[in-house]
Design a protein around this motif. Structure first.
Motif, PDB file in Angstrom:
ATOM      1  N   HIS A  94     -19.539  50.829 -29.774  1.00 52.10           N
ATOM      2  CA  HIS A  94     -19.022  51.796 -30.740  1.00 52.10           C
ATOM      3  C   HIS A  94     -20.011  52.911 -31.059  1.00 52.10           C
ATOM      4  O   HIS A  94     -21.206  52.680 -31.256  1.00 52.10           O
ATOM      5  CB  HIS A  94     -18.646  51.080 -32.041  1.00 52.10           C
ATOM      6  N   VAL A  95     -19.479  54.140 -31.107  1.00 44.40           N
ATOM      7  CA  VAL A  95     -20.212  55.312 -31.601  1.00 44.40           C
ATOM      8  C   VAL A  95     -19.331  55.948 -32.672  1.00 44.40           C
ATOM      9  O   VAL A  95     -18.166  56.239 -32.414  1.00 44.40           O
ATOM     10  CB  VAL A  95     -20.491  56.325 -30.467  1.00 44.40           C
ATOM     11  N   PRO A  96     -19.849  56.152 -33.886  1.00 46.79           N
ATOM     12  CA  PRO A  96     -19.029  56.753 -34.954  1.00 46.79           C
ATOM     13  C   PRO A  96     -18.439  58.097 -34.525  1.00 46.79           C
ATOM     14  O   PRO A  96     -19.026  58.817 -33.702  1.00 46.79           O
ATOM     15  CB  PRO A  96     -20.020  56.917 -36.108  1.00 46.79           C
ATOM     16  N   LEU A  97     -17.317  58.431 -35.109  1.00 50.03           N
ATOM     17  CA  LEU A  97     -16.566  59.603 -34.671  1.00 50.03           C
ATOM     18  C   LEU A  97     -17.384  60.885 -34.773  1.00 50.03           C
ATOM     19  O   LEU A  97     -17.356  61.725 -33.862  1.00 50.03           O
ATOM     20  CB  LEU A  97     -15.283  59.725 -35.500  1.00 50.03           C
ATOM     21  N   ASP A  98     -18.124  61.061 -35.868  1.00 52.16           N
ATOM     22  CA  ASP A  98     -18.917  62.286 -36.008  1.00 52.16           C
ATOM     23  C   ASP A  98     -20.042  62.339 -34.981  1.00 52.16           C
ATOM     24  O   ASP A  98     -20.374  63.414 -34.451  1.00 52.16           O
ATOM     25  CB  ASP A  98     -19.472  62.419 -37.426  1.00 52.16           C
ATOM     26  N   LYS A  99     -20.621  61.175 -34.669  1.00 52.77           N
ATOM     27  CA  LYS A  99     -21.670  61.118 -33.648  1.00 52.77           C
ATOM     28  C   LYS A  99     -21.080  61.370 -32.264  1.00 52.77           C
ATOM     29  O   LYS A  99     -21.702  62.041 -31.423  1.00 52.77           O
ATOM     30  CB  LYS A  99     -22.354  59.755 -33.699  1.00 52.77           C
ATOM     31  N   TYR A 100     -19.896  60.856 -32.025  1.00 50.46           N
ATOM     32  CA  TYR A 100     -19.209  61.116 -30.757  1.00 50.46           C
ATOM     33  C   TYR A 100     -19.011  62.615 -30.561  1.00 50.46           C
ATOM     34  O   TYR A 100     -19.281  63.158 -29.482  1.00 50.46           O
ATOM     35  CB  TYR A 100     -17.870  60.396 -30.750  1.00 50.46           C
ATOM     36  N   LYS A 101     -18.576  63.280 -31.625  1.00 49.01           N
ATOM     37  CA  LYS A 101     -18.342  64.726 -31.534  1.00 49.01           C
ATOM     38  C   LYS A 101     -19.641  65.454 -31.223  1.00 49.01           C
ATOM     39  O   LYS A 101     -19.681  66.343 -30.345  1.00 49.01           O
ATOM     40  CB  LYS A 101     -17.742  65.236 -32.838  1.00 49.01           C
ATOM     41  N   ALA A 102     -20.717  65.076 -31.905  1.00 51.71           N
ATOM     42  CA  ALA A 102     -22.009  65.725 -31.671  1.00 51.71           C
ATOM     43  C   ALA A 102     -22.522  65.435 -30.263  1.00 51.71           C
ATOM     44  O   ALA A 102     -23.084  66.323 -29.597  1.00 51.71           O
ATOM     45  CB  ALA A 102     -23.018  65.247 -32.718  1.00 51.71           C
ATOM     46  N   ASN A 103     -22.353  64.218 -29.806  1.00 53.63           N
ATOM     47  CA  ASN A 103     -22.803  63.856 -28.460  1.00 53.63           C
ATOM     48  C   ASN A 103     -22.050  64.630 -27.388  1.00 53.63           C
ATOM     49  O   ASN A 103     -22.645  65.118 -26.414  1.00 53.63           O
ATOM     50  CB  ASN A 103     -22.602  62.361 -28.219  1.00 53.63           C
ATOM     51  N   LEU A 104     -20.740  64.734 -27.560  1.00 56.50           N
ATOM     52  CA  LEU A 104     -19.925  65.450 -26.569  1.00 56.50           C
ATOM     53  C   LEU A 104     -20.341  66.912 -26.505  1.00 56.50           C
ATOM     54  O   LEU A 104     -20.493  67.487 -25.416  1.00 56.50           O
ATOM     55  CB  LEU A 104     -18.454  65.307 -26.944  1.00 56.50           C
ATOM     56  N   ALA A 105     -20.551  67.513 -27.673  1.00 56.68           N
ATOM     57  CA  ALA A 105     -21.036  68.898 -27.709  1.00 56.68           C
ATOM     58  C   ALA A 105     -22.433  68.988 -27.104  1.00 56.68           C
ATOM     59  O   ALA A 105     -22.773  69.981 -26.440  1.00 56.68           O
ATOM     60  CB  ALA A 105     -21.044  69.413 -29.143  1.00 56.68           C
ATOM     61  N   GLY A 106     -23.243  67.952 -27.302  1.00 53.45           N
ATOM     62  CA  GLY A 106     -24.589  67.936 -26.740  1.00 53.45           C
ATOM     63  C   GLY A 106     -24.590  67.897 -25.222  1.00 53.45           C
ATOM     64  O   GLY A 106     -25.470  68.499 -24.580  1.00 53.45           O
ATOM     65  N   ILE A 107     -23.619  67.212 -24.645  1.00 48.57           N
ATOM     66  CA  ILE A 107     -23.504  67.184 -23.182  1.00 48.57           C
ATOM     67  C   ILE A 107     -23.104  68.567 -22.671  1.00 48.57           C
ATOM     68  O   ILE A 107     -23.707  69.110 -21.737  1.00 48.57           O
ATOM     69  CB  ILE A 107     -22.464  66.128 -22.747  1.00 48.57           C
ATOM     70  N   VAL A 108     -22.101  69.144 -23.303  1.00 52.66           N
ATOM     71  CA  VAL A 108     -21.602  70.461 -22.894  1.00 52.66           C
ATOM     72  C   VAL A 108     -22.709  71.519 -22.970  1.00 52.66           C
ATOM     73  O   VAL A 108     -22.800  72.391 -22.090  1.00 52.66           O
ATOM     74  CB  VAL A 108     -20.417  70.862 -23.798  1.00 52.66           C
ATOM     75  N   ASN A 109     -23.545  71.424 -24.010  1.00 47.60           N
ATOM     76  CA  ASN A 109     -24.550  72.457 -24.257  1.00 47.60           C
ATOM     77  C   ASN A 109     -25.961  72.049 -23.850  1.00 47.60           C
ATOM     78  O   ASN A 109     -26.926  72.720 -24.211  1.00 47.60           O
ATOM     79  CB  ASN A 109     -24.534  72.824 -25.750  1.00 47.60           C
ATOM     80  N   HIS A 110     -26.078  70.995 -23.090  1.00 40.53           N
ATOM     81  CA  HIS A 110     -27.403  70.561 -22.647  1.00 40.53           C
ATOM     82  C   HIS A 110     -28.043  71.648 -21.775  1.00 40.53           C
ATOM     83  O   HIS A 110     -27.372  72.257 -20.931  1.00 40.53           O
ATOM     84  CB  HIS A 110     -27.293  69.257 -21.851  1.00 40.53           C
ATOM     85  N   PRO A 111     -29.321  71.930 -21.954  1.00 40.37           N
ATOM     86  CA  PRO A 111     -29.963  73.013 -21.197  1.00 40.37           C
ATOM     87  C   PRO A 111     -29.843  72.866 -19.685  1.00 40.37           C
ATOM     88  O   PRO A 111     -29.730  73.882 -18.976  1.00 40.37           O
ATOM     89  CB  PRO A 111     -31.428  72.926 -21.645  1.00 40.37           C
ATOM     90  N   ILE A 112     -29.867  71.658 -19.180  1.00 40.63           N
ATOM     91  CA  ILE A 112     -29.731  71.477 -17.731  1.00 40.63           C
ATOM     92  C   ILE A 112     -28.340  71.903 -17.276  1.00 40.63           C
ATOM     93  O   ILE A 112     -28.180  72.552 -16.227  1.00 40.63           O
ATOM     94  CB  ILE A 112     -29.999  70.014 -17.332  1.00 40.63           C
ATOM     95  N   ILE A 113     -27.329  71.569 -18.078  1.00 38.94           N
ATOM     96  CA  ILE A 113     -25.947  71.935 -17.731  1.00 38.94           C
ATOM     97  C   ILE A 113     -25.758  73.442 -17.850  1.00 38.94           C
ATOM     98  O   ILE A 113     -25.237  74.090 -16.926  1.00 38.94           O
ATOM     99  CB  ILE A 113     -24.945  71.193 -18.636  1.00 38.94           C
ATOM    100  N   THR A 114     -26.181  74.024 -18.959  1.00 36.66           N
ATOM    101  CA  THR A 114     -25.955  75.459 -19.161  1.00 36.66           C
ATOM    102  C   THR A 114     -26.729  76.304 -18.157  1.00 36.66           C
ATOM    103  O   THR A 114     -26.312  77.420 -17.822  1.00 36.66           O
ATOM    104  CB  THR A 114     -26.329  75.872 -20.591  1.00 36.66           C
TER     105      THR A 114
END
Length: 271
Positions: A94-114
């Motif tokens: 389990h990952v809390p919903l707010d943490k899930y949202k932050a993590n998903l945004a963190g993947i999208v905006n990760h410097p390696i990805i961008t």
């Protein structure tokens, strides 16, 4: 060294299963066939992983742009089914919903990805058949279902929000597509004012039985629906051209290869 640009599928077991052929259809094979000799479709699915796990391994999965590193052109992200697992003594995904949202945004905006500047797609976690999951989870020793229909739906809705809030991110709404198909194929089921299919409160599995055989993972039919959602978003500028079978190849078609210029006889025979 040949280095095709890449389409990377990044997610949990639902992405890992994209390579499966046992049901007669493979999402990954279908997508690779669509872009053969133009892109490499790379499966980076990790069964059981949640978004916190995904963020921690991301630098090991993706390399920053540099000579010799394939260009990341498309990135499909599907996490959430494990984040949505409810806290139990027998399960710690389990990952809390707010943490899930932050993590998903963190993947999208990760410097390696961008740094690669790919086209990014967030895929909503699919529906859940809690009726089926409850039986199987209790057989595995869990005191109750490790996942719940309403909780899983909230994580899918959060994935939609992350896609909407991050510029340049496209939503692939797998949850809606599968639920729409399930409702369509369940005779007499009217979703208005009723619990969703698979929710124990309603007691109706309906066609989810065919789309989610174990209540969580996708059947071949579901992967085909998933592919139909993805297919229009992947580059197809060669489709419908006179030489559709060879336009955009990373290396030339044999009929266009430079060595034909060296042999006029072969060149004449190839046309």
């Amino acid at each position: 060294m040949l280095s095709n640009p890449q389409i990377v599928l990044f997610g949990d077991s639902l992405i890992q299963g994209c390579a499966d052929v046992s049901g007669g259809f493979s999402f990954q094979a279908a997508l690779q066939a669509q872009v053969i000799r133009r892109f490499d479709v790379v499966n980076r699915g990790f069964s059981g992983y949640n978004t916190s796990n995904a963020l921690s391994i991301l630098p090991k999965v993706f390399a920053p742009p540099s000579p010799g590193v394939p260009e990341l052109k498309y990135l499909f992200i599907l996490f959430g089914a494990n984040d949505a697992a409810v806290p139990l003594p027998t399960n710690f995904q389990h990952v809390p919903l707010d943490k899930y949202k932050a993590n998903l945004a963190g993947i999208v905006n990760h410097p390696i990805i961008t740094a690669h500047n790919p086209k990014i797609f967030i895929v909503t976690p699919p529906p859940l058949d809690e009726i089926r999951v409850t039986v199987l989870d209790q057989e595995k020793g869990h005191p109750a279902a490790a996942r719940q229909t309403k909780v899983s739906a909230a994580y899918s809705q959060t994935a939609r929000q992350v896609a909407a809030e991050n510029r340049g991110v496209t939503l692939i709404d797998l949850h809606k597509a599968l639920m729409d198909r399930a409702i369509e194929k369940t005779p007499g089921f009217d979703p208005k004012g009723r619990p969703a299919l698979g929710d124990p409160e309603g007691g109706v599995r309906g066609y989810l039985e065919h789309l989610l055989p174990d209540g969580l993972h996708l059947s071949a039919e579901s992967y085909r629906i998933f592919y139909d959602l993805v297919r229009p978003h992947v580059s197809t500028e060669w489709a419908g051209t006179r030489d559709e079978d060879r336009v955009g190849y990373v290396l030339p078609d044999w009929r266009d290869a430079p060595w034909l210029e060296e042999d006029s006889y072969l060149k004449g025979k190839s046309r």
